[in-house]
Design a protein around this motif. Sequence first.
Motif, PDB file in Angstrom:
ATOM      1  N   ASP A 150       0.835  -1.201   0.000  1.00 46.88           N
ATOM      2  CA  ASP A 150       0.000   0.000   0.000  1.00 46.88           C
ATOM      3  C   ASP A 150       0.870   1.253   0.000  1.00 46.88           C
ATOM      4  N   PRO A 151       0.467   2.297  -0.736  1.00 49.75           N
ATOM      5  CA  PRO A 151       1.224   3.550  -0.689  1.00 49.75           C
ATOM      6  C   PRO A 151       1.223   4.128   0.725  1.00 49.75           C
ATOM      7  N   VAL A 152       2.334   4.741   1.102  1.00 46.90           N
ATOM      8  CA  VAL A 152       2.435   5.362   2.418  1.00 46.90           C
ATOM      9  C   VAL A 152       1.598   6.635   2.442  1.00 46.90           C
ATOM     10  N   THR A 153       0.814   6.809   3.500  1.00 50.82           N
ATOM     11  CA  THR A 153      -0.038   7.981   3.639  1.00 50.82           C
ATOM     12  C   THR A 153       0.615   9.013   4.554  1.00 50.82           C
ATOM     13  N   GLY A 158       3.073  10.763  10.003  1.00 49.74           N
ATOM     14  CA  GLY A 158       2.891  11.757  11.047  1.00 49.74           C
ATOM     15  C   GLY A 158       2.843  13.177  10.532  1.00 49.74           C
ATOM     16  N   LEU A 159       2.430  13.347   9.249  1.00 51.34           N
ATOM     17  CA  LEU A 159       2.362  14.674   8.653  1.00 51.34           C
ATOM     18  C   LEU A 159       0.930  15.185   8.637  1.00 51.34           C
ATOM     19  N   LYS A 160       0.774  16.477   8.813  1.00 46.12           N
ATOM     20  CA  LYS A 160      -0.527  17.118   8.706  1.00 46.12           C
ATOM     21  C   LYS A 160      -0.615  17.830   7.357  1.00 46.12           C
ATOM     22  N   VAL A 161      -1.536  17.378   6.533  1.00 42.51           N
ATOM     23  CA  VAL A 161      -1.700  17.940   5.189  1.00 42.51           C
ATOM     24  C   VAL A 161      -2.960  18.802   5.172  1.00 42.51           C
ATOM     25  N   PRO A 162      -2.858  20.063   4.770  1.00 43.91           N
ATOM     26  CA  PRO A 162      -4.056  20.924   4.732  1.00 43.91           C
ATOM     27  C   PRO A 162      -5.065  20.421   3.710  1.00 43.91           C
TER      28      PRO A 162
END
Length: 225
Positions: A150-153, A158-162
Amino acid sequence: MLVSLLRTVLMYGVILLAVRLLGKRQISQLQASELVATLLLSELAVLPIQEEGLPLWRGLLPMCALVLCELGASWGMLKSGRFRKLVCGSPMVVIQRGKVLQGQMRRLRMTTEDLFEQLRQNNVFYLEDVAWAIIETNGLMSVIRKPEEDPVTPKQLGLKVPFPGLEVAVISDGELSRRSLALCGKEEAWVRRRLEERGLSERQVFLMTVRTDGKYRILPKEPRA
């Protein structure tokens, strides 16, 4: 000739209304009962068009009965799992924990070419990447990849994406959509100001999209050759 033309237009309107009543499911996602209703509707509509001596009600009455039957079947499937299973069947697993279930494929009369075609439609190109594959009751395949494939999300990193917000087309081929404006929370005056900044009118715009975060994009119409 004129009678046949008028009947054709009328039957077109009736079928369009019937399809709207039956729902907005795409053709590729039709359940068995919906596919049968769609085919029968088209067959019933041909009779009043071809037979000018046949009263219109002789064609309209069976069509109305068919729509009511399908609405009744939909209601029954909504209320009863057993009835839904009887009409639509059950999903069938064809790949379980990475193993292809050949017996299930034979029951579905599904070839290996069919299997790989549906995997590719799910953006899976290697059999070894699949953990589970399930044929749904509408004939489409649902695929679960192996965790390591599976692609890494961003969440896993641990990233916050707007969130960029919803994007809608507020102008399409020179026509303004007030419904789309309401979805993105903008007003006509705001759109006109953005167009004036570009020196454009609504009729000169091929496509204008607006996102709920305020970003927009304008594609002017290209001159005709």
